[in-house]
Structures are given as C-alpha cells and as structure tokens.
Design an enzyme around this catalytic site. Sequence first.
Site, PDB file in Angstrom:
ATOM      1  N   PHE A 167      -2.479  -0.336  -8.119  1.00  0.00           N
ATOM      2  CA  PHE A 167      -1.398  -0.639  -7.013  1.00  0.00           C
ATOM      3  C   PHE A 167      -1.129   1.188  -6.908  1.00  0.00           C
ATOM      4  O   PHE A 167      -1.044   2.013  -7.768  1.00  0.00           O
ATOM      5  CB  PHE A 167      -0.388  -1.308  -7.607  1.00  0.00           C
ATOM      6  CG  PHE A 167       0.631  -1.321  -6.523  1.00  0.00           C
ATOM      7  CD1 PHE A 167       0.399  -1.953  -5.281  1.00  0.00           C
ATOM      8  CD2 PHE A 167       2.057  -0.962  -6.824  1.00  0.00           C
ATOM      9  CE1 PHE A 167       1.466  -2.151  -4.349  1.00  0.00           C
ATOM     10  CE2 PHE A 167       3.015  -1.102  -5.817  1.00  0.00           C
ATOM     11  CZ  PHE A 167       2.856  -1.602  -4.507  1.00  0.00           C
TER      12      PHE A 167
ATOM     13  N   VAL B  80      -5.092   4.969  -8.673  1.00  0.00           N
ATOM     14  CA  VAL B  80      -4.531   4.367  -7.241  1.00  0.00           C
ATOM     15  C   VAL B  80      -5.557   4.153  -6.325  1.00  0.00           C
ATOM     16  O   VAL B  80      -6.248   5.129  -6.195  1.00  0.00           O
ATOM     17  CB  VAL B  80      -3.393   5.056  -6.761  1.00  0.00           C
ATOM     18  CG1 VAL B  80      -3.147   4.691  -5.422  1.00  0.00           C
ATOM     19  CG2 VAL B  80      -2.273   5.322  -7.695  1.00  0.00           C
TER      20      VAL B  80
ATOM     21  N   ASN C 218       1.794   2.740  -7.072  1.00  0.00           N
ATOM     22  CA  ASN C 218       2.497   3.618  -7.918  1.00  0.00           C
ATOM     23  C   ASN C 218       1.820   3.617  -9.428  1.00  0.00           C
ATOM     24  O   ASN C 218       2.488   4.139 -10.493  1.00  0.00           O
ATOM     25  CB  ASN C 218       3.903   3.174  -7.981  1.00  0.00           C
ATOM     26  CG  ASN C 218       4.085   1.693  -8.622  1.00  0.00           C
ATOM     27  OD1 ASN C 218       3.047   1.105  -8.978  1.00  0.00           O
ATOM     28  ND2 ASN C 218       4.957   0.949  -8.308  1.00  0.00           N
ATOM     29  N   LYS C 219       0.467   3.143  -9.417  1.00  0.00           N
ATOM     30  CA  LYS C 219      -0.060   3.310 -10.952  1.00  0.00           C
ATOM     31  C   LYS C 219      -0.567   4.688 -11.304  1.00  0.00           C
ATOM     32  O   LYS C 219      -0.652   5.422 -10.336  1.00  0.00           O
ATOM     33  CB  LYS C 219      -0.912   2.183 -11.166  1.00  0.00           C
ATOM     34  CG  LYS C 219      -0.239   0.830 -11.009  1.00  0.00           C
ATOM     35  CD  LYS C 219       0.797   0.283 -11.912  1.00  0.00           C
ATOM     36  CE  LYS C 219       1.182  -1.141 -12.107  1.00  0.00           C
ATOM     37  NZ  LYS C 219       1.754  -2.016 -11.018  1.00  0.00           N
ATOM     38  N   ASN C 220      -1.116   4.682 -12.620  1.00  0.00           N
ATOM     39  CA  ASN C 220      -1.909   6.146 -12.864  1.00  0.00           C
ATOM     40  C   ASN C 220      -3.386   6.315 -12.347  1.00  0.00           C
ATOM     41  O   ASN C 220      -3.651   7.474 -12.074  1.00  0.00           O
ATOM     42  CB  ASN C 220      -2.165   6.008 -14.382  1.00  0.00           C
ATOM     43  CG  ASN C 220      -0.966   5.955 -15.160  1.00  0.00           C
ATOM     44  OD1 ASN C 220       0.210   5.689 -14.970  1.00  0.00           O
ATOM     45  ND2 ASN C 220      -0.935   6.801 -16.479  1.00  0.00           N
TER      46      ASN C 220
END
Length: 380
Positions: A181, A187, A183-185
């Site tokens: 997603f 993307v 906002n994850k590390n």
Amino acid sequence: MEWQVPLSDLSYGEEEYRAALDVLESGWLTMGAVTERFERAFAECLGGRHAIAVSNATAALHVANLVLGVGPGDEVIVPSLSFVATANAVKYANATPVFADIRGEEDLCISPEAIRAKITPRTKAIVVMHYGGYMCDMPAILAIAKEHDLTVIEDAAHAPGAELNGKKAGTWGEIGCFSFFSNKNLVTGEGGMIVTDRDDLAEQIRLLRSHGMTSLTWDRHRGRAHSYDVVALGYNYRIDELRSALGLVQLEKLADNNRRRRTISEHYRSELAKLGFLSLPHSSHPGLSAAHLFPVLLDAGAERQGFIKSMHARGIQTSVHYPPIHQFSLYRQDEGSPYLPMTEQIALREVTLPLYPTMNDAQVELVIKSVDRELARVTT
Ligand SMILES: *Cc1c(COP(=O)(O)O)cnc(C)c1O
C-alpha cells in the site's frame, strides 16, 4: 493542506516510470511473466521458498487463515494494537479473533506471555504483527506455538527486510503477509505478498488467489493449458503486471530505503531522548528494524490532541497507530470487551512522527524542534 513534512512519502523516480511504461508497451497487463519475476525476487530477498503476489495484504491475511484451516468454532490469537485488517481476516474465515496485549512501553508488539494466557482448546493459530517494522519475539512465540500445536501467521505489513537473529520477517511463521500500500516501505499503490516455505500451502494459496482454477489466463496464453477445472472456492486476489513491475524496482531500493529510515530513526531517538518528556519504544530492539514507523509515547497527563494540532499548525503531519481493534464498535458488539491494560493506555499516549526515506535533514530537524516546543506546552 501542503505539509512541510508529511507523515510518509513515496520514494519513486525514473526507474518506476520506465518499468510501468515497459509493461504498457508489452501489451500484457494481467498477472504474467513480470509477476513471476517479482515473486522470485521477493522470495530470494527474504530467503523464503515461495512468494505469491496478491492484490493486497488484507487478501493475503484472509487466504493465510483459510489455508491453515481456520474456520467456524476456531479461535485465533491476534494483537489489538494493529490495523483492523489483522483481525478482520480472522472473521472472514468465520473464526473468532481473541485479542492479546502488547509487551509494554518499550515493545509495542504482542506479548508471548499474553498469547500463552489466551490459549484455549479452541485456539487454532496465532497472528503476530511486527509493529513499526520492529520484530516480535519470534523465538518465544514459536516455542509456545510448538508446545500447543498452533500455526503462526506473521502480519509483516510493516516489516519487509526486517530481521531477527539474521532471519527475515515473514519467514518465521508458517505464512508471512506483506503489504505494498502507498504508505508502506515497498509501494505499488495496492498490492501484497504471501510468503511460505511449505509447498502444500503455496499450492493452495495459488489456487485461492484465482478462483480455485487449475490454470491461469497466462498459462493458456502461453499454450501451457487449454482448459481448467475449479477445485476450491477461490477469489480474485490477483496482482497485475504494472504493480509487479513497480514492486520489482521498489524491491531493489528496499535495503537502501530501510537503511535511511533507520538512520533517521536513530537521530530522532538520540535527539528526542534529551527532551525527557517522551518515551521512545523499541530503543533496545535486538533485531534489524525495517523502521516503518517512528512512534513516541507522551506522558500519561499530556494533552495529545493539542500536541497533534500544534504539530499540524507547523505543517507537520502526525498519526496514531492504532486505535485498538477491540474497542471498535463492531468488535465490542461481536467479541465483547476484553481488558488489555497495556494496549489501552499506550494507545492513548502514542503519536507517530513523520518517517520516510526521502525525508531530508532539514525536515528531520524541523520535526525535532517542533516536538520540543510543542511538547513543553502540552505536558503538565
Ligand atoms: C497496511 C496494513 C494491512 C493491510 O494492508 P493492505 O495491503 O492495505 O490490505 C494489514 N496489517 C497491517 C499491520 C497494516 O499496516
């Protein structure tokens, strides 16, 4: 609002644009060769046997519960200090999530002792979540699981690349679930990955990902199959080639990006420790963190909403990870009101500061200076 410092931001550049264009030019958009490459590269990066790309981590968690045989009448032990999908996935399988408390101020992950205390004859599995990219105490949790013949699912949405004792997050339990997603590390917009070492589980996961069908459109296109059977009630949880292409590029950047996240976290930690008003969880974490989040705990008497508002006024976006799942209306109605003292008090004090790899030094300093000024005003 134009933030001076957003909570998170993409680390995207020419390579991602090029990779997406290559897929568009190839004329093949649905799951195919690029996805296979992404899966192989992800498995290799983790040192896992199988990696199966899916549409998102929520789908990954759903399928993980299903293939481990979680079903009606079963209980699955989960953390409450997590994103709601961790527990929702248990409910999708018609089982009951049983919430266990976190360890405490220093470690916001699920507590092995709390897990042990929640085990009943109906317990089928344990879901752990590596909060903020800091890994749970997996040796202790696996020992409890073994003792009680339970399976372990890792919600590793925060933790691609994290390690404990040299072993990567997502490869400790039977199944690891990752999110891509925005906002994850790592993307891809929407996207996820399921990791497992077990061949039997991998085969079932591949089936459930695509309608329980024995062949993919891709296989038929390549002439590998001409027809198909449906052998299980599956879903459409497929990823696509555009996202897989983005994922391949992002995977190459993951180690550097995580390193930058750790550098910023360490600087935050040493500067914010001087203020004296804050508790900084995971300061003595034994593993290598993916540093997905930088959580701080205000004093119990501090006015959190005032702090968040004044950071906002300075153009700094903060967040709260998380409102405890067991306190949501749906969960109070279905699961009653378990008492989780640590989760409940820490959830009231937690604030997440901005953290992302493209954050520049001036932005980091602005956050530190703003925390210093605003904290002094809201702390009684
Ligand atoms: C983001 C997240 C999820 C869900 O991921 P999606 O890919 O958005 O479905 C699940 N668990 C945790 C802990 C997360 O942070």
